[in-house]
Design a protein around this motif. Structure first.
Motif, short mmCIF file in Angstrom:
data_model
loop_
_atom_site.label_atom_id
_atom_site.label_comp_id
_atom_site.label_asym_id
_atom_site.label_seq_id
_atom_site.Cartn_x
_atom_site.Cartn_y
_atom_site.Cartn_z
N LYS A 371 0.08 -15.23 -3.47
CA LYS A 371 0.62 -14.34 -2.45
C LYS A 371 1.67 -15.03 -1.58
O LYS A 371 1.63 -14.96 -0.35
N MET A 455 1.90 -10.45 -9.29
CA MET A 455 1.05 -10.80 -8.15
C MET A 455 -0.41 -10.85 -8.60
O MET A 455 -0.77 -10.17 -9.55
N PRO A 456 -1.25 -11.66 -7.92
CA PRO A 456 -0.95 -12.38 -6.70
C PRO A 456 -0.48 -13.81 -6.92
O PRO A 456 -0.18 -14.52 -5.96
N LYS A 465 8.93 -5.16 -0.89
CA LYS A 465 7.70 -5.09 -1.69
C LYS A 465 6.66 -6.09 -1.18
O LYS A 465 5.47 -5.76 -1.06
N ASP A 466 7.12 -7.29 -0.88
CA ASP A 466 6.20 -8.32 -0.41
C ASP A 466 5.54 -7.90 0.90
O ASP A 466 4.33 -8.10 1.10
N ASP A 469 2.92 -5.34 0.14
CA ASP A 469 1.77 -5.94 -0.54
C ASP A 469 0.86 -6.68 0.45
O ASP A 469 -0.37 -6.48 0.47
N LEU A 473 -2.53 -4.58 0.69
CA LEU A 473 -3.53 -4.98 -0.30
C LEU A 473 -4.72 -5.62 0.40
O LEU A 473 -4.58 -6.30 1.42
#
Length: 495
Positions: A371, A455-456, A465-466, A469, A473
């Motif tokens: 991550k 990912m992760p 997007k990061d 996430d 998430l």
């Protein structure tokens, strides 16, 4: 819980943008955790305190290089180094961070001991070494070697009769008035130095082996300055930040899907700015836009210096230094009184700190990113490596927020150790960690942690997007293992 607590809950290494950002997020979301910020320098600021070369400035807009929680209020969006230092110092003072900063503290090594659930960190200060302990270690130490810049190995440097200067070690009060200056390089540092030195020097030549894609951008963001007049600072900043995130992301992705169109647009802009001074050999790289980091010049300052005859770009290779300057592979000699070697940096993995776990050295090139900031089978540890295709600070914000969420979940579970677990027979495919052809990145790929395509187990290059996430998430994803010291019992809540 352990009978004796560590000296601090968190040790943050580096008092630049990354370290100050992490400290600010801890103040906001982990107020009950103790921390210290360690920095080897005598002042906070990191890069912005180290570099003193003429014209030092941001190479991206301050509405994204600034933090999401602290509006950038200056009129200039492409900011001078001293204004960035002012911004960091103000945050340190207003948010109560300065009292946690310990300067002249160089971190040499760090060993995590499972039985104690803490890092033992060896620090050098005032010529003496001592050990500090912490449950977590967060590295905001940057990405390049503060001590050793890249040595391009030029021949004949001892023969040159003038002065040779590297931007990383710029002399105080260095006088280059009315001198002939050659700046070797074509990256962000070179395109920053050249127009500023040209104001006083007799002439400045930027000597490059290969051109770089260059784009002129306004030094002041007109939309941002208008929005601040009609909206509260926080609203104006947020709107400008997302505008710039969107436009930068759009340009990057457009460069990957339609490189010819983007290249033609950049050429047209440069032709319009330079007129008959436009030289395709100097300004048209043999690679597509954003295969290397693009250079932005505020208000076309480099082009203006070229039009005025105070600066030029020469594209050639260096044969060797000679007493009067630089002899090129083509046979001609570039006369110089001063040579500035803006030839790049050396990447320093994890700040050159010797990291180990229970006495066993950690080899980061054998570990996978988790991550964007943690690493496979490495407990209570995170580090920041910013974006290559956007502002560094965008990653700092989302990583710091995520790490604080992980620490808060540890408190809820009564855990003292958290580790991203990757099985030895994981079968992960490996992806290129740097999808860029820049020399300093390619030279260091063998040192860097590994990257998976998905990912992760990945450090990504897509901020939007990061951000989604890391924000959305679940923390407990079946990979992060929460546990107590002296125990292998898994404390992770049932999914």
């Amino acid at each position: 819980m352990l009978a004796t607590p560590p000296d601090f809950d968190v040790l943050i290494v580096g008092a630049g943008i990354s370290g100050i950002g992490m400290a600010a997020h801890m103040e906001m979301t982990c107020p009950n955790r103790s921390y210290a910020v360690l920095d080897r320098r005598e002042k906070l600021g990191g890069t912005w305190d180290l570099f003193r070369y003429p014209g030092i400035r941001s190479d991206s807009d301050m509405h994204t290089l600034g933090f999401g929680f602290e509006p950038w209020r200056d009129e200039e969006s492409i900011a001078k180094g001293e204004r960035i230092l002012d911004y960091l110092n103000r945050i340190a003072d207003e948010r109560g961070i300065r009292r946690h900063i310990r300067l002249d503290h160089k971190v040499l090594s760090a060993d995590f001991r499972h039985e104690e659930a803490r890092w033992h960190v060896t620090v050098e200060t005032g010529g003496q070494q001592h050990v500090m302990t912490a449950n977590w270690l967060f590295l905001g130490s940057g990405y390049y070697d503060y001590d050793q810049p890249y040595d391009a190995g030029f021949q004949g440097t001892e023969d040159f009769a003038g002065e040779i200067v590297h931007p990383q070690f710029w002399p105080a009060n260095f006088d280059y008035s009315d001198k002939n200056v050659v700046v070797i390089g074509s990256g962000a540092t070179a395109v920053t130095i050249v127009p500023v030195m040209a104001e006083k020097a007799a002439k400045v030549t930027m000597l490059q082996r290969t051109p770089t894609w260059i784009r002129s951008v306004p030094a002041k963001d007109g939309i941002a300055n208008f929005l601040r007049k009609v909206l509260p600072d926080e609203w104006a900043y947020r709107l400008t930040r997302w505008k710039n995130v969107f436009l930068t992301d759009l340009m990057f992705k457009r460069s990957r899907t339609h490189p010819e169109q983007v290249a033609d647009s950049l050429k047209d802009r440069a032709r319009k700015a330079l007129g008959d001074k436009y030289d395709p050999v100097a300004l048209e790289p043999p690679y597509n836009p954003w295969e290397q980091r693009m250079c932005f010049i505020p208000d076309g300052d480099l082009f203006e210096a070229m039009k005025a005859g105070k600066a030029e770009i020469v594209t050639d290779q260096i044969d060797r230094f000679v007493p009067e300057g630089i002899r090129l592979a083509s046979g001609s000699v570039l006369p110089a009184d001063i040579i500035v070697t803006a030839t790049g940096l050396n990447i320093a993995v994890m700040g050159k700190i010797a990291i180990s776990v229970d006495g066993e050295p950690v080899r980061f090139n054998e570990r996978y990113y988790y991550k964007h900031c943690m690493f496979s089978n490495l407990p209570n540890f995170a580090a920041v490596f910013g974006y290559l295709n956007a502002s560094w600070t965008l990653r700092v914000d989302i990583v710091a927020e995520y790490v604080c969420k992980v620490m808060n979940r540890m408190d809820e579970l009564g855990a003292e150790i958290v580790t991203p677990i990757l099985a030895e027979n994981h079968g992960l495919e490996e992806d290129d960690i740097f999808d860029f052809s820049s020399g300093y990145l390619q030279r260091s790929k063998h040192l860097m942690p590994r990257n998976s395509p998905v990912m992760p187990w990945r450090m990504n290059q897509d901020y939007r997007k990061d951000r989604d996430d890391l924000k959305n998430l679940p923390i407990e994803d079946g990979i992060l293992r929460f546990e107590a010291a002296h125990s292998s019992a898994n404390l992770q809540a049932a999914e």
